[in-house]
Write a protein that holds these residues in place. Sequence first.
Motif, PDB file in Angstrom:
ATOM      1  N   GLY A 259      62.098  81.150  25.995  1.00 49.59           N
ATOM      2  CA  GLY A 259      62.400  82.252  26.898  1.00 49.59           C
ATOM      3  C   GLY A 259      63.196  83.372  26.276  1.00 49.59           C
ATOM      4  N   GLY A 260      62.841  84.589  26.624  1.00 51.45           N
ATOM      5  CA  GLY A 260      63.513  85.761  26.074  1.00 51.45           C
ATOM      6  C   GLY A 260      64.920  85.961  26.578  1.00 51.45           C
ATOM      7  N   ASP A 261      65.260  85.380  27.721  1.00 55.22           N
ATOM      8  CA  ASP A 261      66.616  85.490  28.258  1.00 55.22           C
ATOM      9  C   ASP A 261      67.512  84.338  27.807  1.00 55.22           C
ATOM     10  OD1 ASP A 261      65.985  87.819  29.660  1.00 55.22           O
ATOM     11  OD2 ASP A 261      65.243  86.685  31.390  1.00 55.22           O
ATOM     12  N   THR A 262      66.954  83.409  27.054  1.00 55.91           N
ATOM     13  CA  THR A 262      67.708  82.239  26.605  1.00 55.91           C
ATOM     14  C   THR A 262      68.521  82.596  25.367  1.00 55.91           C
ATOM     15  OG1 THR A 262      65.998  80.759  27.457  1.00 55.91           O
ATOM     16  CG2 THR A 262      67.537  79.842  25.854  1.00 55.91           C
ATOM     17  N   VAL A 263      69.820  82.417  25.465  1.00 56.50           N
ATOM     18  CA  VAL A 263      70.736  82.739  24.367  1.00 56.50           C
ATOM     19  C   VAL A 263      71.529  81.482  24.021  1.00 56.50           C
ATOM     20  CG1 VAL A 263      72.685  84.151  23.616  1.00 56.50           C
ATOM     21  CG2 VAL A 263      70.927  85.142  25.110  1.00 56.50           C
ATOM     22  N   ILE A 264      71.472  81.089  22.760  1.00 59.39           N
ATOM     23  CA  ILE A 264      72.223  79.934  22.275  1.00 59.39           C
ATOM     24  C   ILE A 264      73.470  80.461  21.577  1.00 59.39           C
ATOM     25  CG2 ILE A 264      72.166  77.834  20.896  1.00 59.39           C
ATOM     26  CD1 ILE A 264      70.156  77.938  23.252  1.00 59.39           C
ATOM     27  N   GLY A 265      74.637  80.125  22.127  1.00 56.22           N
ATOM     28  CA  GLY A 265      75.891  80.653  21.615  1.00 56.22           C
ATOM     29  C   GLY A 265      76.258  80.124  20.237  1.00 56.22           C
ATOM     30  N   LYS A 266      77.286  80.712  19.658  1.00 58.22           N
ATOM     31  CA  LYS A 266      77.748  80.305  18.333  1.00 58.22           C
ATOM     32  C   LYS A 266      78.194  78.850  18.318  1.00 58.22           C
ATOM     33  CE  LYS A 266      79.409  84.894  16.920  1.00 58.22           C
ATOM     34  NZ  LYS A 266      80.598  85.676  16.494  1.00 58.22           N
ATOM     35  N   ASN A 267      77.977  78.201  17.171  1.00 61.94           N
ATOM     36  CA  ASN A 267      78.488  76.848  16.903  1.00 61.94           C
ATOM     37  C   ASN A 267      77.923  75.790  17.844  1.00 61.94           C
ATOM     38  OD1 ASN A 267      80.370  77.888  14.870  1.00 61.94           O
ATOM     39  ND2 ASN A 267      81.499  78.722  16.615  1.00 61.94           N
ATOM     40  N   VAL A 268      76.741  76.028  18.398  1.00 58.33           N
ATOM     41  CA  VAL A 268      76.086  75.045  19.266  1.00 58.33           C
ATOM     42  C   VAL A 268      75.292  74.065  18.415  1.00 58.33           C
ATOM     43  CG1 VAL A 268      74.242  74.755  20.989  1.00 58.33           C
ATOM     44  CG2 VAL A 268      75.990  76.525  21.303  1.00 58.33           C
ATOM     45  N   VAL A 269      75.259  72.804  18.863  1.00 59.07           N
ATOM     46  CA  VAL A 269      74.403  71.792  18.253  1.00 59.07           C
ATOM     47  C   VAL A 269      73.403  71.333  19.307  1.00 59.07           C
ATOM     48  CG1 VAL A 269      74.278  69.521  17.163  1.00 59.07           C
ATOM     49  CG2 VAL A 269      76.217  71.029  16.686  1.00 59.07           C
ATOM     50  N   ILE A 270      72.102  71.464  18.987  1.00 59.59           N
ATOM     51  CA  ILE A 270      71.038  71.059  19.899  1.00 59.59           C
ATOM     52  C   ILE A 270      70.463  69.734  19.407  1.00 59.59           C
ATOM     53  CG2 ILE A 270      68.847  71.686  20.966  1.00 59.59           C
ATOM     54  CD1 ILE A 270      71.008  73.683  21.630  1.00 59.59           C
ATOM     55  N   GLY A 271      70.569  68.696  20.229  1.00 59.19           N
ATOM     56  CA  GLY A 271      70.061  67.390  19.846  1.00 59.19           C
ATOM     57  C   GLY A 271      68.543  67.333  19.817  1.00 59.19           C
ATOM     58  N   GLY A 272      68.001  66.302  19.187  1.00 57.34           N
ATOM     59  CA  GLY A 272      66.562  66.147  19.055  1.00 57.34           C
ATOM     60  C   GLY A 272      65.867  66.017  20.395  1.00 57.34           C
ATOM     61  N   ASN A 273      64.673  66.645  20.485  1.00 57.20           N
ATOM     62  CA  ASN A 273      63.788  66.558  21.647  1.00 57.20           C
ATOM     63  C   ASN A 273      64.336  67.204  22.912  1.00 57.20           C
ATOM     64  OD1 ASN A 273      61.773  65.053  20.209  1.00 57.20           O
ATOM     65  ND2 ASN A 273      63.091  63.255  20.415  1.00 57.20           N
ATOM     66  N   ALA A 274      65.417  67.967  22.820  1.00 57.44           N
ATOM     67  CA  ALA A 274      65.921  68.694  23.987  1.00 57.44           C
ATOM     68  C   ALA A 274      64.930  69.802  24.359  1.00 57.44           C
ATOM     69  CB  ALA A 274      67.291  69.286  23.696  1.00 57.44           C
ATOM     70  N   PHE A 275      64.813  70.065  25.651  1.00 59.38           N
ATOM     71  CA  PHE A 275      63.918  71.109  26.161  1.00 59.38           C
ATOM     72  C   PHE A 275      64.778  72.096  26.934  1.00 59.38           C
ATOM     73  CE2 PHE A 275      60.919  73.030  29.120  1.00 59.38           C
ATOM     74  CZ  PHE A 275      59.812  73.259  28.315  1.00 59.38           C
ATOM     75  N   ILE A 276      64.957  73.283  26.374  1.00 59.84           N
ATOM     76  CA  ILE A 276      65.960  74.220  26.895  1.00 59.84           C
ATOM     77  C   ILE A 276      65.297  75.521  27.317  1.00 59.84           C
ATOM     78  CG2 ILE A 276      68.006  75.555  26.267  1.00 59.84           C
ATOM     79  CD1 ILE A 276      68.659  73.290  24.276  1.00 59.84           C
TER      80      ILE A 276
END
Length: 318
Positions: A259-276
């Motif tokens: 998504g174009g409105d989806t923003v992942i902030g600084k220093n974030v860790v995204i785990g495997g297989n997450a759907f965001i």
Amino acid sequence: MAINESEIASVVNGLMEDYGKGRVIDEIKMFDYPDRAVIIDLLEKLKIIIYPGYHRNGNYRTYTVKNNISILIEDIIYNLIKQTSIVLKYAPEYRDADEKTISEASEQITFDFLDKIPKIREYIETDIQAFYDGDPAAYNKDEIICTYPGLYAIFTARIAHELFLLGVPLIPRIMTEHAHSLTGIDIHPGTTIGKYFFIDHGTGIVIGETTVIGNNVKVYQGVTLGALSTRGGQNLRGKKRHPTIHDNVTIYSGASILGGDTVIGKNVVIGGNAFITSSIPEGARVSVKSQELMYNYDSKHPVERKDIELDETWFYMI
């Protein structure tokens, strides 16, 4: 088996009739499309220029780096101007332009691109450092430059992106799709990528056109940075459809961020297989909720279940 010439003629005549239906696939353009082999050769020559001590030019007998680079640059100028002259006709602003206008524009674009090479090299140097710092299996930087598919995909994307910004149609996409075919990593040339970008393993990664990636971002295999929906088709062209990833983010394998409105902030860790599909605040740690392991020792022992224990600082996403 004897070849029946009348049967061959019948097939050919049938195809000639089929070609006359006026469809896109029926168009026959003798010299109005770029030469894919020449564009791939341009990439290979640019690789020698980016890494002058690692990839040698075997086509010429030269005795100094300067002479070698001079010959390569001359070759690149000639072929890039020629290929750009062909594809500029696909751009709306040049559709009805005369040959002189297109020739002048192609020359300007070519020299503007060549001026970007020091910047491309600066960024790739940081990528190599990111690969070395992030991968304990990398024993030296020579190994990374010579063998890592992730670095090749990034090298190609950085070159293609500069041509994309200069408004060159087709050629940037041919370059990135060539890298895609070799590495399994699909980076659209429109993607904006900061310094110190690290792709670990890489197979199956997809990064969409309007994605923006900050500095010190690490991405593992199977990650998708994509659009939430493409049902709008051409009506979505030019709109922000893909996510923004800020600095110092790690995205583990199989995660999808859409998504174009989806923003992942600084220093974030995204785990495997997450759907965001929504934004994540700075410093969060994201995982799929309620993961569990299932295992047994042998046929005499029942299946046991065990929840994966995560540090309480993790931020859960379903």
